[in-house]
Design a protein around this motif. Structure first.
Motif, PDB file in Angstrom:
ATOM      1  N   ALA A  33       0.175   3.124  -2.915  1.00  0.00           N
ATOM      2  CA  ALA A  33      -1.282   3.293  -2.909  1.00  0.00           C
ATOM      3  C   ALA A  33      -1.794   4.157  -4.047  1.00  0.00           C
ATOM      4  O   ALA A  33      -2.932   4.022  -4.471  1.00  0.00           O
ATOM      5  N   ILE A  51      -0.451  -3.059  -8.170  1.00  0.00           N
ATOM      6  CA  ILE A  51      -0.485  -3.645  -6.835  1.00  0.00           C
ATOM      7  C   ILE A  51      -0.713  -5.149  -6.937  1.00  0.00           C
ATOM      8  O   ILE A  51      -0.059  -5.934  -6.244  1.00  0.00           O
ATOM      9  N   ASP A  52      -1.638  -5.564  -7.796  1.00  0.00           N
ATOM     10  CA  ASP A  52      -1.916  -6.989  -7.964  1.00  0.00           C
ATOM     11  C   ASP A  52      -0.677  -7.731  -8.459  1.00  0.00           C
ATOM     12  O   ASP A  52      -0.367  -8.831  -7.988  1.00  0.00           O
ATOM     13  N   GLY A  79      -4.342  -0.261  -9.548  1.00  0.00           N
ATOM     14  CA  GLY A  79      -4.609  -1.522  -8.869  1.00  0.00           C
ATOM     15  C   GLY A  79      -3.931  -2.698  -9.540  1.00  0.00           C
ATOM     16  O   GLY A  79      -3.515  -3.646  -8.864  1.00  0.00           O
ATOM     17  N   GLN A 104       0.807  -1.212   0.000  1.00  0.00           N
ATOM     18  CA  GLN A 104       0.000   0.000   0.000  1.00  0.00           C
ATOM     19  C   GLN A 104       0.850   1.276   0.000  1.00  0.00           C
ATOM     20  O   GLN A 104       0.328   2.365  -0.134  1.00  0.00           O
TER      21      GLN A 104
END
Length: 324
Positions: free
Chosen positions: A216, A223-224, A220, A213
């Motif tokens: 952040a 992040i995945d 997304g 995060q």
């Protein structure tokens, strides 16, 4: 506004064992929720006492010294014991702590491990058959020393009368959950979280996700992808597998990484694997070839070459330079 709870016959008493080089922030994150809970309830429902091996001041990992309320041998009745663990883990001279923890368990005290405190509970044989957690930096070391344990990657674990958490501010997440139980209750625990300005995270939230995060503001999908890399170090995924899982073309994945991290996916994945290997080397005693395998390197010579390129020294030389 104060809330009420059925008064216990006497305050619930927490003993906080300060192991030399303990985490000061972790100590505060255990104590302050208890202090605030008493304020919300309007009476002293929770007591806490700091304990040392002896009566002398105990140095924290950042050099601040805390004079314990008493030596652990003089602690009296305790309903729960929390070991506030050190950084790095001290693995010698544990006999006195081990014996005392076993006696507390025999008396029926609940046992908690904060940050690296789980290691000391494991050393005493008090986590066998329990689900537990520890700071992500020390998970491999804990499993190396105690392979029979069930060690999760969650922020905190509550398994019957064993309470463990991963360090930093994660004790707040653990304590909020414990304060929702008698003699506390959920409404009081929520008020404590509000007073701490703490976002109420689920204890079963994974530590790896929290680390990710820090990206952040990133998409997304990045992040995945990073989470997939973090979770597949010993047997690395191919970029084609990552792309397929995310529903992206490989070239799109490469552009995403270059734009957001300044690295290619392969470079970032290698960095993650080398960082994991370095932690294992500096915090444990496994042979270099085993560490190489655990970081997804089929060849030890290839691992050594990549390691020297990243850190300026061989794995063996880096390990030899670690402070004892």
């Amino acid at each position: 506004m104060k809330t009420t709870a059925p008064p216990p016959t006497e305050p619930q008493r927490y003993g906080l064992l300060l192991v030399p080089q303990f985490s000061l922030i972790a100590l505060g994150a255990v104590v302050d929720p208890l202090r605030l809970a008493n304020g919300v309830l309007g009476r002293r429902v929770y007591e806490y006492v700091t304990l040392g091996l002896g009566p002398e001041a105990v140095a924290s990992s950042d050099g601040i010294r805390v004079v314990p309320d008493c030596a652990m041998a003089d602690s009296g009745r305790l309903d729960a014991v929390f070991v506030i663990g050190p950084n790095p883990i001290q693995r010698n001279g544990l006999g006195e702590i081990t014996g005392w923890l076993r006696r507390q368990a025999a008396r029926g005290a609940a046992l908690g491990g904060v940050d690296t405190g789980s290691y000391y509970l494991a050393q005493a044989g008090l986590l066998d058959g329990y689900r537990c957690t520890i700071h992500w930096e020390d998970r491999d070391l804990l499993l190396e020393a105690f392979p029979q344990l069930i060690v999760s990657t969650c922020l905190a674990e509550i398994d019957r009368d064993r309470y463990t958490c991963s360090g930093g501010v994660s004790p707040i997440d653990l304590m909020i959950r414990l304060l929702s139980r008698p003699p506390g209750h959920p409404a009081m625990a929520a008020q404590v979280a509000d007073l701490l300005l703490a976002q109420q995270r689920r204890p079963d939230e994974r530590q790896a996700l929290c680390r990710l995060q820090r990206q952040a503001q990133s998409p997304g999908l990045l992040i995945d992808a990073l989470e997939m890399m973090e979770n597949n170090v010993e047997e690395p995924l191919s970029l084609a597998e990552i792309s397929h899982h995310l529903g992206l073309a490989r070239r799109t994945l490469e552009r995403l990484f270059q734009r957001q991290t300044g690295q290619s996916p392969g470079q970032k994945y290698l960095q993650i694997r080398l960082e994991r290997a370095r932690l294992a080397l500096l915090r444990g005693n496994r042979p270099v070839d085993e560490v190489a395998q655990s970081a997804g390197f089929a060849s030890t010579s290839h691992f050594i070459a990549r390691y020297r390129q990243a850190y300026g020294k061989t794995p063996a030389a880096d390990r030899a330079s670690r402070p004892e």
